[in-house]
Write a protein that holds these residues in place. Sequence first.
Motif, short mmCIF file in Angstrom:
data_model
loop_
_atom_site.label_atom_id
_atom_site.label_comp_id
_atom_site.label_asym_id
_atom_site.label_seq_id
_atom_site.Cartn_x
_atom_site.Cartn_y
_atom_site.Cartn_z
N CYS A 150 16.72 -37.74 -21.61
CA CYS A 150 16.90 -37.64 -20.16
C CYS A 150 17.00 -36.18 -19.73
O CYS A 150 16.48 -35.78 -18.67
CB CYS A 150 18.15 -38.40 -19.73
N LEU A 187 13.61 -34.86 -19.42
CA LEU A 187 12.96 -35.33 -18.19
C LEU A 187 13.49 -34.61 -16.96
O LEU A 187 12.80 -34.53 -15.93
CB LEU A 187 13.17 -36.84 -18.04
N ARG A 188 14.71 -34.09 -17.04
CA ARG A 188 15.28 -33.37 -15.90
C ARG A 188 14.79 -31.93 -15.80
O ARG A 188 15.12 -31.23 -14.83
CB ARG A 188 16.81 -33.39 -15.97
N SER A 217 9.76 -40.76 -21.32
CA SER A 217 10.18 -41.88 -20.47
C SER A 217 10.03 -43.21 -21.20
O SER A 217 10.93 -44.07 -21.16
CB SER A 217 9.37 -41.88 -19.18
N ILE A 258 19.06 -39.25 -15.09
CA ILE A 258 17.77 -38.64 -14.82
C ILE A 258 17.78 -38.00 -13.43
O ILE A 258 16.75 -37.94 -12.74
CB ILE A 258 16.63 -39.67 -14.92
N ALA A 278 14.95 -35.81 -11.65
CA ALA A 278 13.78 -35.84 -12.53
C ALA A 278 12.55 -36.34 -11.78
O ALA A 278 12.65 -37.01 -10.75
CB ALA A 278 14.05 -36.71 -13.75
N MET A 317 9.75 -38.89 -12.31
CA MET A 317 9.49 -40.04 -13.18
C MET A 317 8.14 -40.66 -12.85
O MET A 317 7.80 -40.87 -11.68
CB MET A 317 10.60 -41.08 -13.03
N ALA A 370 20.31 -41.38 -10.83
CA ALA A 370 18.95 -40.95 -10.49
C ALA A 370 18.90 -40.31 -9.11
O ALA A 370 17.95 -40.49 -8.36
CB ALA A 370 17.99 -42.14 -10.57
N CYS A 382 15.79 -38.19 -7.49
CA CYS A 382 14.61 -38.41 -8.34
C CYS A 382 13.37 -38.62 -7.47
O CYS A 382 13.46 -39.09 -6.33
CB CYS A 382 14.81 -39.66 -9.19
#
Length: 379
Positions: free
Chosen positions: A150, A153-154, A185, A207, A210, A212, A227, A230
């Motif tokens: 995670c 992903l950030r 992911s 996340i 992030a 996605m 999230a 996001c």
Amino acid sequence: MGERKIGLVATIAIAVAVLVGVTIALLVFDPRATGADALRTGGLAAGSVVALYALWLNDRRRRTEEKRQELETQRQELDRERYALEQQRQALEDRRTAQDHVRAADERFARAVELLGNEADQVRVGALHALAGLARSNPDYTQTVLDVLCSYLRRPFDHPKWTRSDDVEIAEELQRERTVRQTASKLVVSLLPTTDEVDPPRYDLDIAAAFMDRFDLSGRVVGRLDAQACRFRHRTNLEGAVFHRKVDLHDATFLHPLHARKAVFHDRLVLTCATSSAPVSFSLAEFHGEVALREARFAEHVSFAQASFRAHLDLRWASFSGGIDLRVSSPVPATALHESEVNTAADVSLPDGWDLDPLPSPNLARISAEPLRQDHAHG
């Protein structure tokens, strides 16, 4: 055995000698004793000798048996001590093996994390798979590995597909990084338990902020989902997912549809200030905590058809430009509706007793429910 024979022969010899000696002595020294009396007395004396030998032999046998039992007890005690020592040795060996296993896992983890900073995208993909493999073989690492994935992903990711027109030419480096992020992911999702498992673990995902792409938690069990802010591109699929703790989507952006049909939210669902450019569906979902859509903006249709609520629904200042379906499963939840607006030209379905109050702007109205008008003071 030879010693016992010698003792028996000696006893018999002594008994015979006593028999003869006592008999002769009585006949010599006691004129009144007859031969029969002398012989009987001698026999009793000889029998006493034999009886004494038997008593001695029995006592010796008893002492021998006691000694044997004592030796057997000592042998059993030694066996127990030997078994205990073997158990201790095995425990030490198991502990050493476990420590070696943990040390090897720690080294694998450290190497994989280090490789995530490599410039080559294929190396980063390999490192992500190594981390996922470590989590599968060492369940104690799962939450840590999820946190690392995670965190990856950030990382900042300025991809034109998320921020600008789809017609913009994409640099090759960004395309490769997008592939790496898609791998991360998918691995995050693969490490989460499914709803088919009995009493599955509950892992948290962070996340926040992030970017996605095709985020799919359908049929997965999640602890907490953070999230905030996001950006979700392509379909975001939460269908049938179970969330045991808070789901925070505050200020999130959905560029494509959000599907959460039959999802179960055991804690709060926060969509405050969220925006969506595509349809959103929570039909048949279960909400056990508050659902907050305050100041959210939805350009396309939003559905809560047959969703069940066990707590408050907050729609204050929310805007539904593409319409909304609020025909929820009974009972209808207490709902805060202050300044919630809907486009009357779109598909709007409300519970019985709810209504639309027209606004000066064309095709724009506010949702109202007479028994709940005062509920908008809810914080």
